[in-house]
Design an enzyme around this catalytic site. Sequence first.
Site, PDB file in Angstrom:
ATOM      1  N   ARG A 108     -30.290  10.360 -27.325  1.00 53.56           N
ATOM      2  CA  ARG A 108     -29.770   9.116 -27.915  1.00 53.56           C
ATOM      3  C   ARG A 108     -30.228   8.953 -29.366  1.00 53.56           C
ATOM      4  NH1 ARG A 108     -31.608   4.690 -24.184  1.00 53.56           N
ATOM      5  NH2 ARG A 108     -30.596   3.327 -25.682  1.00 53.56           N
ATOM      6  N   GLN A 142     -31.407  -7.404 -28.994  1.00 52.25           N
ATOM      7  CA  GLN A 142     -31.861  -6.598 -27.857  1.00 52.25           C
ATOM      8  C   GLN A 142     -31.705  -5.113 -28.184  1.00 52.25           C
ATOM      9  OE1 GLN A 142     -30.202  -8.447 -23.957  1.00 52.25           O
ATOM     10  NE2 GLN A 142     -28.957  -9.256 -25.612  1.00 52.25           N
ATOM     11  N   ASN A 143     -31.073  -4.832 -29.316  1.00 59.30           N
ATOM     12  CA  ASN A 143     -30.756  -3.436 -29.635  1.00 59.30           C
ATOM     13  C   ASN A 143     -31.967  -2.690 -30.191  1.00 59.30           C
ATOM     14  OD1 ASN A 143     -28.253  -4.205 -28.869  1.00 59.30           O
ATOM     15  ND2 ASN A 143     -27.378  -4.319 -30.924  1.00 59.30           N
ATOM     16  N   HIS A 201     -36.472  -5.541 -27.616  1.00 57.31           N
ATOM     17  CA  HIS A 201     -36.645  -4.378 -26.736  1.00 57.31           C
ATOM     18  C   HIS A 201     -37.181  -3.154 -27.477  1.00 57.31           C
ATOM     19  CE1 HIS A 201     -33.532  -6.327 -23.769  1.00 57.31           C
ATOM     20  NE2 HIS A 201     -34.719  -6.898 -23.728  1.00 57.31           N
ATOM     21  N   CYS A 226     -48.451   5.144 -27.623  1.00 55.30           N
ATOM     22  CA  CYS A 226     -49.235   5.714 -26.533  1.00 55.30           C
ATOM     23  C   CYS A 226     -49.116   4.801 -25.317  1.00 55.30           C
ATOM     24  CB  CYS A 226     -50.694   5.850 -26.950  1.00 55.30           C
ATOM     25  SG  CYS A 226     -51.764   6.311 -25.579  1.00 55.30           S
ATOM     26  N   CYS A 254     -56.094   9.796 -27.627  1.00 52.61           N
ATOM     27  CA  CYS A 254     -56.933   9.293 -26.518  1.00 52.61           C
ATOM     28  C   CYS A 254     -56.622  10.023 -25.212  1.00 52.61           C
ATOM     29  CB  CYS A 254     -56.723   7.783 -26.333  1.00 52.61           C
ATOM     30  SG  CYS A 254     -55.233   7.356 -25.408  1.00 52.61           S
ATOM     31  N   THR A 281     -23.276  -9.335 -26.141  1.00 58.33           N
ATOM     32  CA  THR A 281     -24.235  -9.071 -25.045  1.00 58.33           C
ATOM     33  C   THR A 281     -23.654  -9.550 -23.731  1.00 58.33           C
ATOM     34  OG1 THR A 281     -26.415  -9.546 -24.102  1.00 58.33           O
ATOM     35  CG2 THR A 281     -25.540 -11.197 -25.633  1.00 58.33           C
ATOM     36  N   ASN A 292     -17.535 -12.154 -28.003  1.00 62.89           N
ATOM     37  CA  ASN A 292     -17.546 -11.035 -27.063  1.00 62.89           C
ATOM     38  C   ASN A 292     -16.112 -10.598 -26.789  1.00 62.89           C
ATOM     39  OD1 ASN A 292     -17.984  -9.332 -24.616  1.00 62.89           O
ATOM     40  ND2 ASN A 292     -20.029 -10.231 -24.676  1.00 62.89           N
TER      41      ASN A 292
HETATM   42  C1  BJW Z   1     -18.391  -6.292 -27.563  1.00 65.23           C
HETATM   43  C2  BJW Z   1     -17.932  -5.208 -28.177  1.00 65.23           C
HETATM   44  C3  BJW Z   1     -17.475  -5.486 -29.495  1.00 65.23           C
HETATM   45  C4  BJW Z   1     -18.527  -4.451 -26.275  1.00 65.23           C
HETATM   46  N1  BJW Z   1     -17.564  -6.747 -29.964  1.00 65.23           N
HETATM   47  N2  BJW Z   1     -18.520  -7.530 -27.918  1.00 65.23           N
HETATM   48  C5  BJW Z   1     -35.201 -13.403 -14.530  1.00 65.23           C
HETATM   49  C6  BJW Z   1     -34.118 -13.426 -13.687  1.00 65.23           C
HETATM   50  C7  BJW Z   1     -33.619 -12.230 -13.161  1.00 65.23           C
HETATM   51  C8  BJW Z   1     -34.195 -11.003 -13.472  1.00 65.23           C
HETATM   52  C9  BJW Z   1     -35.274 -10.980 -14.326  1.00 65.23           C
HETATM   53  C10 BJW Z   1     -35.757 -12.176 -14.845  1.00 65.23           C
HETATM   54  N3  BJW Z   1     -36.815 -11.867 -15.655  1.00 65.23           N
HETATM   55  C11 BJW Z   1     -36.992 -10.530 -15.656  1.00 65.23           C
HETATM   56  C12 BJW Z   1     -36.080  -9.970 -14.836  1.00 65.23           C
HETATM   57  C13 BJW Z   1     -35.971  -8.503 -14.594  1.00 65.23           C
HETATM   58  C14 BJW Z   1     -35.207  -7.770 -15.679  1.00 65.23           C
HETATM   59  C15 BJW Z   1     -33.759  -8.287 -15.703  1.00 65.23           C
HETATM   60  O1  BJW Z   1     -33.374  -9.106 -16.505  1.00 65.23           O
HETATM   61  N4  BJW Z   1     -32.915  -7.753 -14.843  1.00 65.23           N
HETATM   62  C16 BJW Z   1     -31.513  -8.170 -14.800  1.00 65.23           C
HETATM   63  C17 BJW Z   1     -30.637  -6.942 -15.025  1.00 65.23           C
HETATM   64  C18 BJW Z   1     -31.265  -8.887 -13.502  1.00 65.23           C
HETATM   65  N5  BJW Z   1     -35.831  -7.942 -16.985  1.00 65.23           N
HETATM   66  C19 BJW Z   1     -36.882  -7.229 -17.341  1.00 65.23           C
HETATM   67  O2  BJW Z   1     -37.377  -6.408 -16.589  1.00 65.23           O
HETATM   68  C20 BJW Z   1     -37.461  -7.479 -18.714  1.00 65.23           C
HETATM   69  N6  BJW Z   1     -38.875  -7.700 -18.619  1.00 65.23           N
HETATM   70  C21 BJW Z   1     -39.394  -8.889 -18.239  1.00 65.23           C
HETATM   71  O3  BJW Z   1     -38.728  -9.890 -18.140  1.00 65.23           O
HETATM   72  O4  BJW Z   1     -40.767  -8.848 -17.981  1.00 65.23           O
HETATM   73  C22 BJW Z   1     -41.319  -9.903 -17.185  1.00 65.23           C
HETATM   74  C23 BJW Z   1     -40.896  -9.712 -15.737  1.00 65.23           C
HETATM   75  C24 BJW Z   1     -40.823  -8.449 -15.178  1.00 65.23           C
HETATM   76  C25 BJW Z   1     -40.401  -8.280 -13.860  1.00 65.23           C
HETATM   77  C26 BJW Z   1     -40.039  -9.383 -13.093  1.00 65.23           C
HETATM   78  C27 BJW Z   1     -40.095 -10.657 -13.672  1.00 65.23           C
HETATM   79  C28 BJW Z   1     -40.541 -10.810 -14.985  1.00 65.23           C
HETATM   80  C29 BJW Z   1     -37.291  -6.229 -19.582  1.00 65.23           C
HETATM   81  C30 BJW Z   1     -35.869  -5.911 -19.869  1.00 65.23           C
HETATM   82  C31 BJW Z   1     -35.777  -4.593 -20.660  1.00 65.23           C
HETATM   83  C32 BJW Z   1     -34.332  -4.148 -20.864  1.00 65.23           C
HETATM   84  N7  BJW Z   1     -34.347  -2.810 -21.367  1.00 65.23           N
HETATM   85  C33 BJW Z   1     -33.061  -2.196 -21.748  1.00 65.23           C
HETATM   86  C34 BJW Z   1     -33.353  -0.755 -22.192  1.00 65.23           C
HETATM   87  C35 BJW Z   1     -34.012  -0.740 -23.576  1.00 65.23           C
HETATM   88  C36 BJW Z   1     -34.391   0.639 -24.004  1.00 65.23           C
HETATM   89  C37 BJW Z   1     -33.220   1.555 -24.180  1.00 65.23           C
HETATM   90  O5  BJW Z   1     -32.300   1.292 -24.974  1.00 65.23           O
HETATM   91  O6  BJW Z   1     -33.219   2.584 -23.517  1.00 65.23           O
HETATM   92  O7  BJW Z   1     -32.454  -2.966 -22.808  1.00 65.23           O
HETATM   93  S1  BJW Z   1     -31.837  -2.260 -20.452  1.00 65.23           S
HETATM   94  C38 BJW Z   1     -30.463  -2.559 -21.523  1.00 65.23           C
HETATM   95  O8  BJW Z   1     -29.893  -3.874 -21.263  1.00 65.23           O
HETATM   96  C39 BJW Z   1     -31.053  -2.624 -22.942  1.00 65.23           C
HETATM   97  C40 BJW Z   1     -30.273  -3.763 -23.545  1.00 65.23           C
HETATM   98  O9  BJW Z   1     -30.970  -4.280 -24.678  1.00 65.23           O
HETATM   99  C41 BJW Z   1     -30.140  -4.719 -22.401  1.00 65.23           C
HETATM  100  C42 BJW Z   1     -29.005  -5.701 -22.560  1.00 65.23           C
HETATM  101  O10 BJW Z   1     -27.783  -5.062 -22.644  1.00 65.23           O
HETATM  102  P1  BJW Z   1     -26.624  -5.683 -23.551  1.00 65.23           P
HETATM  103  O11 BJW Z   1     -27.050  -5.643 -24.967  1.00 65.23           O
HETATM  104  O12 BJW Z   1     -26.217  -6.984 -23.025  1.00 65.23           O
HETATM  105  O13 BJW Z   1     -25.480  -4.561 -23.400  1.00 65.23           O
HETATM  106  P2  BJW Z   1     -24.320  -4.436 -22.285  1.00 65.23           P
HETATM  107  O14 BJW Z   1     -23.826  -3.053 -22.346  1.00 65.23           O
HETATM  108  O15 BJW Z   1     -24.768  -4.934 -20.994  1.00 65.23           O
HETATM  109  O16 BJW Z   1     -23.198  -5.448 -22.802  1.00 65.23           O
HETATM  110  C43 BJW Z   1     -22.436  -5.212 -23.972  1.00 65.23           C
HETATM  111  C44 BJW Z   1     -21.555  -6.432 -24.179  1.00 65.23           C
HETATM  112  O17 BJW Z   1     -20.870  -6.287 -25.411  1.00 65.23           O
HETATM  113  C45 BJW Z   1     -20.481  -6.632 -23.106  1.00 65.23           C
HETATM  114  O18 BJW Z   1     -20.449  -8.007 -22.724  1.00 65.23           O
HETATM  115  C46 BJW Z   1     -19.169  -6.236 -23.816  1.00 65.23           C
HETATM  116  O19 BJW Z   1     -18.051  -7.007 -23.356  1.00 65.23           O
HETATM  117  C47 BJW Z   1     -19.500  -6.570 -25.231  1.00 65.23           C
HETATM  118  N8  BJW Z   1     -18.815  -5.762 -26.260  1.00 65.23           N
HETATM  119  N9  BJW Z   1     -17.977  -4.090 -27.434  1.00 65.23           N
HETATM  120  C48 BJW Z   1     -18.076  -7.728 -29.170  1.00 65.23           C
HETATM  121  N10 BJW Z   1     -16.954  -4.538 -30.296  1.00 65.23           N
HETATM  122 ZN    ZN Z   2     -53.701   6.494 -26.890  1.00 68.22          ZN
END
Ligand code: BJW
Ligand code: ZN
Length: 244
Positions: A70, A101-102, A119, A127, A150, A188, A213
């Site tokens: 990536r 979030q990007n 993110h 590390c 380390c 998002t 969106n």
């Molecule tokens: C267009 C377009 C154009 C297309 N113009 N639009 C509370 C409730 C429920 C669950 C949880 C909660 N709190 C925590 C959780 C668990 C979890 C979570 O949310 N899970 C859900 C899936 C249910 N969250 C976490 O684990 C987070 N940590 C946390 O909260 O810690 C405390 C905790 C932990 C455990 C339990 C409870 C509390 C961490 C989240 C980390 C997300 N990481 C990723 C990977 C990042 C690294 C990498 O890139 O590899 O982040 S996952 C991925 O999703 C990435 C993104 O930033 C993130 C969001 O995605 P995004 O940006 O919305 O993209 P898409 O593809 O989903 O959507 C694109 C949109 O664009 C679409 O709508 C299209 O229509 C649109 N679009 N082209 C305009 N041209």
């Molecule tokens: Zn270290």
Amino acid sequence: MIDIPTEFARLLKSATRVAVLTGAGISAESGVPTFRGEEGLWSKFRPEELATVDAFMRNPKLVWEWYLHRRELMSSVSPNPGHHALVEMEKHFKDFTLITQNVDGLHRMAGSKNVLELHGNISMNKCFDCGKSYSGEIDLESGHLPLCECGGKIRPDVVWFGELLPARVLNDAFDAVARTELFFSVGTSALVHPAASMPLAAKRNGAYLVEVNLDPTPLTPYVDCMLRGKSGGILPRIVEMMKA
Ligand code: BJW
Ligand code: ZN
């Protein structure tokens, strides 16, 4: 020009405190794949095998290969008119916060300054054990996985599922959410928390909520204005109206 409600047009002229949350959709027009949807990364790869601590501990080589792939893809992309429009907004509004979030770094590459990367950033490493930050290339050809001084495993500096977001960044984001008059949720899916809670938190604090969106999301029923289409087309129109 686009057709927008009077209240939104009024705020574009009078607001001083503005916040924007962006997701993968804003970078789609730059050629960066989104996560969800038919063409998204999660349609080909399982997140729990690639974007969790467990996945990294189980198979760090596989996870590194995916991130290096990536990184390679992102090394050739550049910001699109959506990113550039947000740079113009930052120049215009006195108190402007861009929460993303990007991990692709395209907002900063476009020239945005006050960017909160919830993110992390895919071009950075850290590390796993002591958190020391590392930049630079990772070479998997040697057959050795990168290690910190380390002894801990070096990993991409991004936030995986189940991990806490960087505390200062998250605090600054919620501060901006609390004081903003106008909040934009752009490109998002509004599914991943805690980012997904920010638009509604802003609305609860009195902000006018705009969504940009291609498609409706779980947030759509609650927004004050939904602008359906590509962010690279809509955001520059909003900037025209802001300046008119
Ligand atoms: C267009 C377009 C154009 C297309 N113009 N639009 C509370 C409730 C429920 C669950 C949880 C909660 N709190 C925590 C959780 C668990 C979890 C979570 O949310 N899970 C859900 C899936 C249910 N969250 C976490 O684990 C987070 N940590 C946390 O909260 O810690 C405390 C905790 C932990 C455990 C339990 C409870 C509390 C961490 C989240 C980390 C997300 N990481 C990723 C990977 C990042 C690294 C990498 O890139 O590899 O982040 S996952 C991925 O999703 C990435 C993104 O930033 C993130 C969001 O995605 P995004 O940006 O919305 O993209 P898409 O593809 O989903 O959507 C694109 C949109 O664009 C679409 O709508 C299209 O229509 C649109 N679009 N082209 C305009 N041209
Ligand atoms: Zn270290």
